[in-house]
Design an enzyme around this catalytic site. Structure first.
Site, PDB file in Angstrom:
ATOM      1  N   ASP A  52       0.846  -1.115  -0.002  1.00  7.97           N
ATOM      2  CA  ASP A  52      -0.015   0.033  -0.189  1.00  7.97           C
ATOM      3  C   ASP A  52       0.811   1.459   0.049  1.00  7.97           C
ATOM      4  O   ASP A  52       0.662   2.030  -0.836  1.00  7.97           O
ATOM      5  CB  ASP A  52      -0.886   0.129   0.912  1.00  7.97           C
ATOM      6  CG  ASP A  52      -0.555  -0.032   2.618  1.00  7.97           C
ATOM      7  OD1 ASP A  52       0.550  -0.188   2.853  1.00  7.97           O
ATOM      8  OD2 ASP A  52      -1.287   0.092   3.424  1.00  7.97           O
ATOM      9  N   GLY A  94      -4.098  -5.004  19.139  1.00  8.10           N
ATOM     10  CA  GLY A  94      -2.714  -5.297  18.974  1.00  8.10           C
ATOM     11  C   GLY A  94      -2.468  -6.739  18.389  1.00  8.10           C
ATOM     12  O   GLY A  94      -1.180  -7.010  18.480  1.00  8.10           O
ATOM     13  N   LEU A 120      -5.409  -6.623  13.508  1.00  9.77           N
ATOM     14  CA  LEU A 120      -6.507  -6.671  12.477  1.00  9.77           C
ATOM     15  C   LEU A 120      -7.221  -5.423  12.585  1.00  9.77           C
ATOM     16  O   LEU A 120      -8.530  -4.989  12.578  1.00  9.77           O
ATOM     17  CB  LEU A 120      -7.604  -7.595  13.648  1.00  9.77           C
ATOM     18  CG  LEU A 120      -6.997  -9.213  13.251  1.00  9.77           C
ATOM     19  CD1 LEU A 120      -8.181 -10.110  14.172  1.00  9.77           C
ATOM     20  CD2 LEU A 120      -6.981  -9.599  11.905  1.00  9.77           C
ATOM     21  N   SER A 121      -6.319  -4.489  12.731  1.00  7.93           N
ATOM     22  CA  SER A 121      -6.646  -2.935  12.587  1.00  7.93           C
ATOM     23  C   SER A 121      -7.864  -2.191  13.491  1.00  7.93           C
ATOM     24  O   SER A 121      -8.735  -1.794  13.040  1.00  7.93           O
ATOM     25  CB  SER A 121      -7.324  -2.581  11.219  1.00  7.93           C
ATOM     26  OG  SER A 121      -6.030  -2.658  10.301  1.00  7.93           O
ATOM     27  N   ASP A 144      -5.763  -0.253   5.539  1.00 12.48           N
ATOM     28  CA  ASP A 144      -6.733  -0.280   6.801  1.00 12.48           C
ATOM     29  C   ASP A 144      -8.051   0.573   6.691  1.00 12.48           C
ATOM     30  O   ASP A 144      -9.113   0.362   6.955  1.00 12.48           O
ATOM     31  CB  ASP A 144      -6.107  -0.294   8.277  1.00 12.48           C
ATOM     32  CG  ASP A 144      -4.638  -0.967   7.978  1.00 12.48           C
ATOM     33  OD1 ASP A 144      -4.755  -1.970   7.248  1.00 12.48           O
ATOM     34  OD2 ASP A 144      -3.697  -0.842   9.101  1.00 12.48           O
TER      35      ASP A 144
HETATM   36  C1  GLA Z   1       0.032  -2.337   8.407  1.00 18.12           C
HETATM   37  C2  GLA Z   1      -0.270  -0.947   7.852  1.00 18.12           C
HETATM   38  C3  GLA Z   1      -0.915  -1.250   6.578  1.00 18.12           C
HETATM   39  C4  GLA Z   1      -0.185  -1.879   5.626  1.00 18.12           C
HETATM   40  C5  GLA Z   1       0.238  -3.073   6.325  1.00 18.12           C
HETATM   41  C6  GLA Z   1       1.263  -4.193   5.702  1.00 18.12           C
HETATM   42  O1  GLA Z   1      -1.196  -2.892   8.676  1.00 18.12           O
HETATM   43  O2  GLA Z   1      -1.237  -0.198   8.782  1.00 18.12           O
HETATM   44  O3  GLA Z   1      -0.892   0.237   5.922  1.00 18.12           O
HETATM   45  O4  GLA Z   1       1.117  -1.376   5.362  1.00 18.12           O
HETATM   46  O5  GLA Z   1       0.817  -2.975   7.637  1.00 18.12           O
HETATM   47  O6  GLA Z   1       0.780  -4.450   4.487  1.00 18.12           O
END
Ligand code: GLA
Length: 382
Positions: A37, A121, A124-125, A171
């Site tokens: 990304d 943590g 999973l955002s 994310d």
């Molecule tokens: C984390 C970052 C994303 C992306 C991933 C790796 O999740 O928040 O923006 O760069 O790592 O693909």
């Protein structure tokens, strides 16, 4: 899970009325397209059926007051005097308010209760989910038109500049723009996307290794810098602009480490487009094989995997019904993702749980995920 039943009684208790607005924004798992990304490349994440939820009502003044059920803690801030209060969950709310106001939006205050079931943590955002839920809350009370791409960009800005984490756009975009039952095929340069349906006979399984290494932020920033240097070497804006043939023609001029890093990004971008074709064709075997190759590339070339992730991926591949598996997210611990035949899902999960515990002594968390809808309001009577 639907957390309305958890939020509503608490809201009623505090404010003496049912919540006029409830918003939610999901966490995500990335099927493929890792560390692409921030190279302006392609990604294929999906939103998961775990989200951050906020029940709220508008205030007449410019105060925001939120109680978090997960942290048993409240925060209050004024939209006229936004200041960082240190670290923690409430910084995502302040950061989003700051980003929206900086972009010129006139915001109203609100009060509410917040809860989530995105594990914090584990990659999973949960942070993107919190940001997008906050953006949805502000949009609802301030009558802002919801424009998913703009909101995702501003939430990323909050994360980069207010919270201080240097993430890409994946994310926030998937939390903002996902569609239920679909993955999101996203071009991270133009931010155009397509929703690609997930065939009914396939399940996406998230495998949390129950490990997380502290070095993830510095390793992430180091990888980003390496990618930028290599793009510069090729005379382009981002590695997205380097195709396989251009890369191979000049690969011998690069030092071995730089060469491996670039090879991952360039080949991963190709794998995303191949995975989209396989998904469209319902070709699970090919999709699985592409995931396997992606893992090898992240492990050997980009070097962001770790022992627990490699063990998890190896076990998953040999488990019943598995088409392919790989680490997902930033790496250095956290989660793997597997594509599994829907009918075999229980057998798969118990096999992986047992073997992983035997080999590592750790108890994994296994989430059988449904592809969820992106951030949205649920009911709004005001
Ligand atoms: C984390 C970052 C994303 C992306 C991933 C790796 O999740 O928040 O923006 O760069 O790592 O693909």
């Amino acid at each position: 899970m639907d957390l309305r039943a958890t939020l509503t009684p608490v809201f009623e208790d505090r404010f003496g009325t049912i919540p006029p607005i409830i918003v939610r924004a999901p966490g995500r798992v990335n099927i493929i397209g890792e560390h692409t990304d921030y190279n302006d490349g392609f990604v294929l994440p999906m939103a998961i059926d775990r989200a951050v939820w906020i029940a709220l009502r508008r205030r007449r003044d410019r105060q925001v007051t939120v109680h978090s059920l997960d942290y048993s803690e409240s925060t209050t801030f004024s939209l006229d005097r936004l200041r960082s209060a240190g670290k923690g969950w409430s910084e995502y709310l302040r950061g989003v308010a700051w980003a929206l106001q900086t972009a010129g939006y006139a915001l109203a205050g609100w009060e509410g209760v917040m809860v989530g079931d995105v594990p914090v943590g584990s990659g999973l955002s949960s942070s993107a989910a919190t940001e997008l839920a906050a953006a949805r809350a502000f949009a609802s009370v301030s009558d802002l038109e919801w424009e998913a791409v703009t909101m995702a960009r501003l939430c990323q800005k909050a994360e980069n500049e207010w919270v201080g984490v240097n993430c890409g756009i994946m994310d926030q975009m998937v939390s903002a723009a996902a569609r239920a039952g679909h993955t999101l095929f996203l071009d991270c340069r133009s931010l155009t996307f397509e929703h690609i349906p997930i065939p009914a006979d396939l399940s996406v399984v998230v495998l949390d290794t129950a490990t997380r290494r502290g070095l993830v932020d510095s390793a992430y920033n180091e990888r980003r810098a390496q990618c930028e240097t290599t793009a510069h070497f090729f005379g382009v804006h981002a590695l997205r602009d380097v195709d396989k043939h251009t890369f191979e023609a000049r690969a011998s001029e690069l030092d071995p480490l730089t060469c491996r890093r670039a090879r991952h990004v360039i080949s991963e971008n190709d794998r995303v487009t191949q995975a989209v074709v396989a998904l469209r064709d319902g070709d699970a075997a090919t999709l699985g094989a592409i995931l396997d190759t992606s893992h090898a590339s992240l492990r050997d070339d980009f070097e962001v995997s770790c022992q627990a992730l490699n063990i998890m991926v190896d076990i998953s591949r040999l488990a019943p019904g598995c088409f392919g598996a790989r680490m997902t997210g930033a790496g250095f611990g956290g989660c793997a993702v597997a594509i599994v035949h829907a009918e075999k899902i229980q057998e798969f999960a118990s096999h992986v749980a047992r073997k992983y515990a035997q080999q590592t002594g750790l108890t994994p968390n296994i989430y059988i995920c449904q592809a969820a809808e992106g951030a949205g309001p649920l009911l709004s009577s005001s």
